[in-house]
Design a protein around this motif. Structure first.
Motif, PDB file in Angstrom:
ATOM      1  N   GLU A 172      44.606  52.751  43.474  1.00 24.41           N
ATOM      2  CA  GLU A 172      44.615  52.657  41.913  1.00 24.41           C
ATOM      3  C   GLU A 172      43.397  52.592  41.285  1.00 24.41           C
ATOM      4  OE1 GLU A 172      47.317  52.527  40.085  1.00 24.41           O
ATOM      5  OE2 GLU A 172      48.804  52.507  41.710  1.00 24.41           O
ATOM      6  N   LEU A 173      42.312  51.956  41.931  1.00 28.40           N
ATOM      7  CA  LEU A 173      40.785  51.945  41.442  1.00 28.40           C
ATOM      8  C   LEU A 173      39.961  52.856  41.830  1.00 28.40           C
ATOM      9  CD1 LEU A 173      40.811  47.814  41.487  1.00 28.40           C
ATOM     10  CD2 LEU A 173      41.705  49.496  39.778  1.00 28.40           C
ATOM     11  N   CYS A 174      40.239  53.853  42.723  1.00 29.90           N
ATOM     12  CA  CYS A 174      39.097  54.529  43.261  1.00 29.90           C
ATOM     13  C   CYS A 174      39.602  55.871  42.892  1.00 29.90           C
ATOM     14  CB  CYS A 174      38.803  54.276  44.859  1.00 29.90           C
ATOM     15  SG  CYS A 174      37.943  52.409  44.822  1.00 29.90           S
ATOM     16  N   THR A 175      40.844  56.306  42.604  1.00 31.99           N
ATOM     17  CA  THR A 175      41.081  57.658  42.440  1.00 31.99           C
ATOM     18  C   THR A 175      41.604  57.783  40.820  1.00 31.99           C
ATOM     19  OG1 THR A 175      43.433  57.100  43.144  1.00 31.99           O
ATOM     20  CG2 THR A 175      41.945  58.032  44.772  1.00 31.99           C
ATOM     21  N   GLY A 176      41.489  59.084  40.490  1.00 33.55           N
ATOM     22  CA  GLY A 176      42.024  59.210  39.017  1.00 33.55           C
ATOM     23  C   GLY A 176      41.132  59.243  38.027  1.00 33.55           C
ATOM     24  N   PRO A 177      41.318  59.749  36.678  1.00 30.02           N
ATOM     25  CA  PRO A 177      40.254  59.798  35.515  1.00 30.02           C
ATOM     26  C   PRO A 177      39.314  58.367  35.646  1.00 30.02           C
ATOM     27  CG  PRO A 177      42.275  60.619  34.953  1.00 30.02           C
ATOM     28  CD  PRO A 177      42.573  60.074  36.524  1.00 30.02           C
ATOM     29  N   ALA A 178      38.135  58.378  35.458  1.00 27.39           N
ATOM     30  CA  ALA A 178      37.435  57.433  35.326  1.00 27.39           C
ATOM     31  C   ALA A 178      37.763  56.345  34.208  1.00 27.39           C
ATOM     32  CB  ALA A 178      35.938  57.662  34.895  1.00 27.39           C
ATOM     33  N   ARG A 179      38.386  56.609  32.852  1.00 25.11           N
ATOM     34  CA  ARG A 179      38.816  55.810  32.003  1.00 25.11           C
ATOM     35  C   ARG A 179      40.284  54.888  32.653  1.00 25.11           C
ATOM     36  NH1 ARG A 179      38.957  55.096  26.476  1.00 25.11           N
ATOM     37  NH2 ARG A 179      41.131  54.661  25.638  1.00 25.11           N
ATOM     38  N   ARG A 180      41.065  55.801  33.541  1.00 26.64           N
ATOM     39  CA  ARG A 180      42.172  55.032  33.930  1.00 26.64           C
ATOM     40  C   ARG A 180      41.751  53.972  34.850  1.00 26.64           C
ATOM     41  NH1 ARG A 180      46.927  58.480  35.779  1.00 26.64           N
ATOM     42  NH2 ARG A 180      45.526  59.157  37.354  1.00 26.64           N
ATOM     43  N   ARG A 181      40.560  54.117  35.674  1.00 24.94           N
ATOM     44  CA  ARG A 181      40.303  53.368  36.873  1.00 24.94           C
ATOM     45  C   ARG A 181      39.569  52.101  36.074  1.00 24.94           C
ATOM     46  NH1 ARG A 181      36.410  56.725  39.967  1.00 24.94           N
ATOM     47  NH2 ARG A 181      36.872  58.623  38.684  1.00 24.94           N
ATOM     48  N   VAL A 182      38.890  51.994  35.060  1.00 28.13           N
ATOM     49  CA  VAL A 182      38.370  50.805  34.483  1.00 28.13           C
ATOM     50  C   VAL A 182      39.363  50.314  33.848  1.00 28.13           C
ATOM     51  CG1 VAL A 182      36.934  50.199  32.541  1.00 28.13           C
ATOM     52  CG2 VAL A 182      36.034  52.075  34.010  1.00 28.13           C
ATOM     53  N   LEU A 183      40.404  50.841  33.004  1.00 28.45           N
ATOM     54  CA  LEU A 183      41.735  50.079  32.566  1.00 28.45           C
ATOM     55  C   LEU A 183      42.284  49.290  33.688  1.00 28.45           C
ATOM     56  CD1 LEU A 183      42.878  52.863  30.193  1.00 28.45           C
ATOM     57  CD2 LEU A 183      41.930  50.709  29.355  1.00 28.45           C
ATOM     58  N   ARG A 184      42.530  49.887  34.772  1.00 33.81           N
ATOM     59  CA  ARG A 184      43.214  49.525  35.611  1.00 33.81           C
ATOM     60  C   ARG A 184      42.445  48.053  36.338  1.00 33.81           C
ATOM     61  NH1 ARG A 184      47.925  51.340  37.416  1.00 33.81           N
ATOM     62  NH2 ARG A 184      48.565  53.492  36.747  1.00 33.81           N
ATOM     63  N   LEU A 185      41.130  48.440  36.437  1.00 38.02           N
ATOM     64  CA  LEU A 185      40.245  47.185  36.966  1.00 38.02           C
ATOM     65  C   LEU A 185      40.540  45.943  35.980  1.00 38.02           C
ATOM     66  CD1 LEU A 185      37.991  45.902  38.640  1.00 38.02           C
ATOM     67  CD2 LEU A 185      36.482  47.246  37.106  1.00 38.02           C
ATOM     68  N   LEU A 186      40.204  46.132  34.426  1.00 39.09           N
ATOM     69  CA  LEU A 186      40.619  45.192  33.531  1.00 39.09           C
ATOM     70  C   LEU A 186      41.848  44.287  33.709  1.00 39.09           C
ATOM     71  CD1 LEU A 186      39.005  47.079  30.378  1.00 39.09           C
ATOM     72  CD2 LEU A 186      37.897  45.137  31.722  1.00 39.09           C
ATOM     73  N   LEU A 187      42.928  45.083  34.003  1.00 40.02           N
ATOM     74  CA  LEU A 187      44.253  44.578  34.112  1.00 40.02           C
ATOM     75  C   LEU A 187      44.270  43.683  35.306  1.00 40.02           C
ATOM     76  CD1 LEU A 187      47.064  44.436  33.071  1.00 40.02           C
ATOM     77  CD2 LEU A 187      47.564  46.544  34.670  1.00 40.02           C
ATOM     78  N   LYS A 188      43.411  44.302  36.701  1.00 42.80           N
ATOM     79  CA  LYS A 188      43.408  43.321  37.960  1.00 42.80           C
ATOM     80  C   LYS A 188      42.647  42.042  37.318  1.00 42.80           C
ATOM     81  CE  LYS A 188      43.788  42.837  42.249  1.00 42.80           C
ATOM     82  NZ  LYS A 188      44.988  42.765  42.767  1.00 42.80           N
ATOM     83  N   LEU A 189      41.532  42.106  36.883  1.00 44.40           N
ATOM     84  CA  LEU A 189      40.466  41.060  36.440  1.00 44.40           C
ATOM     85  C   LEU A 189      41.579  40.140  35.738  1.00 44.40           C
ATOM     86  CD1 LEU A 189      37.332  42.691  35.292  1.00 44.40           C
ATOM     87  CD2 LEU A 189      37.851  41.457  37.490  1.00 44.40           C
ATOM     88  N   SER A 190      42.519  40.416  34.791  1.00 49.43           N
ATOM     89  CA  SER A 190      43.420  39.665  33.992  1.00 49.43           C
ATOM     90  C   SER A 190      44.361  38.669  35.073  1.00 49.43           C
ATOM     91  CB  SER A 190      44.354  40.240  33.176  1.00 49.43           C
ATOM     92  OG  SER A 190      45.353  40.738  33.931  1.00 49.43           O
ATOM     93  N   GLU A 191      44.148  38.967  36.084  1.00 47.86           N
ATOM     94  CA  GLU A 191      45.221  38.022  37.119  1.00 47.86           C
ATOM     95  C   GLU A 191      44.415  36.787  37.580  1.00 47.86           C
ATOM     96  OE1 GLU A 191      46.216  40.571  40.381  1.00 47.86           O
ATOM     97  OE2 GLU A 191      47.421  42.125  38.950  1.00 47.86           O
ATOM     98  N   PHE A 192      43.177  36.878  37.668  1.00 48.10           N
ATOM     99  CA  PHE A 192      42.244  35.921  37.850  1.00 48.10           C
ATOM    100  C   PHE A 192      42.374  34.630  36.908  1.00 48.10           C
ATOM    101  CE2 PHE A 192      40.674  39.470  40.563  1.00 48.10           C
ATOM    102  CZ  PHE A 192      41.028  39.193  41.678  1.00 48.10           C
ATOM    103  N   ALA A 193      42.536  35.011  35.569  1.00 46.84           N
ATOM    104  CA  ALA A 193      42.548  33.858  34.654  1.00 46.84           C
ATOM    105  C   ALA A 193      43.639  33.064  34.841  1.00 46.84           C
ATOM    106  CB  ALA A 193      42.486  34.663  33.351  1.00 46.84           C
ATOM    107  N   GLU A 194      43.358  31.716  34.561  1.00 42.98           N
ATOM    108  CA  GLU A 194      44.490  30.660  34.898  1.00 42.98           C
ATOM    109  C   GLU A 194      45.520  30.590  33.587  1.00 42.98           C
ATOM    110  OE1 GLU A 194      43.372  26.801  36.164  1.00 42.98           O
ATOM    111  OE2 GLU A 194      41.463  27.565  37.530  1.00 42.98           O
TER     112      GLU A 194
END
Length: 248
Positions: free
Chosen positions: A160-182
């Motif tokens: 999910e984070l190392c393949t596909g268009p660069a913009r989509r990778r960044v968006l998926r990373l931001l979504l992943k980071l949201s999981e670490f907020a309490e």
């Protein structure tokens, strides 16, 4: 005459660490969630609480594995550096995750574990895990589930984070980071552009350009260089649009 008030008895813990484990907010999600109060009282002397500042190492790749660690708060990154000095961030671990489980098999650590934010972990020595898994079958099952989850996280990171268009990778990373907020709307840790480059297999310039673009589009609001508020409705809609464009 009214009946006397019944006051429920609380478990009697004679060690501060045992009480800390019993009252820990992440205990029911963490590795020792399956243990009762008696077991916690028995093992209290062997669990250590460790605090790390951003950038501090928890353990290093190829270091002999002596303990696993449960993350109580903060974000830890697992990374490797190859012989050419190129760094790759393999995955992130957050609250209630267990890292360093290769130590259970007597193996060296497979990656560097580094604090991204202020981090608090509980150190679980290998000999304690060996003892508990012999006596607590539920704990062994939980450990196997956590090992599988770590493998699933690594697979997800790769696909999910190392393949596909660069913009989509960044968006998926931001979504992943949201999981670490309490909590919802709580600011999340925002990686430096060099870290994004090492996570997403893109250049630093591309990561910087895309984050600036997403700020202008209202997907996130940065608070300095290392934290941001994610606007989830905008993030999810932008990711949906990106997926539709990729599929068109």
């Amino acid at each position: 005459m009214s009946a006397p008030e019944v006051i429920p008895l609380q478990p009697a813990f004679y060690n501060p660490q045992a009480r800390l484990c019993a009252e820990c907010r992440v205990r029911r999600f963490a590795l020792f969630g399956a243990l009762d109060e008696a077991a916690l009282e028995h093992i209290h002397g062997q669990i250590a609480e460790i605090r790390l500042a951003p950038g501090e190492s928890l353990y290093r790749m190829q270091q002999a594995g002596q303990a696993a660690y449960t993350v109580r708060s903060g974000v830890v990154r697992l990374e490797r550096t190859n012989e050419r000095g190129e760094r790759r961030i393999l995955r992130l671990a957050g609250r209630s995750d267990t890292v360093g489980m290769e130590a259970m098999l007597g193996q060296s650590y497979a990656a560097d574990a580094v604090a991204c934010t202020e981090v608090m972990v509980c150190r679980l020595p290998r000999h304690l895990l060996d003892e508990l898994t012999r006596d607590q079958p539920a704990l062994l099952r939980d450990m196997m589930k956590r090992w599988q989850r770590a493998l699933d996280d690594a697979d997800e990171w790769l696909t999910e984070l190392c393949t596909g268009p660069a913009r989509r990778r960044v968006l998926r990373l931001l979504l992943k980071l949201s999981e670490f907020a309490e909590h919802d709307e709580e600011p999340v840790w925002l990686p430096a552009r060099q870290e994004m480059s090492a996570m997403l297999d893109m250049t630093v310039e591309t990561a910087s350009r895309l984050i600036s673009q997403l700020k202008r589009e209202g997907v996130l609001t940065a608070h300095g260089q290392r934290s941001a508020t994610l606007h989830m409705d905008a993030l999810l809609q932008t990711l949906r649009d990106e997926n539709l464009d990729a599929g068109a």
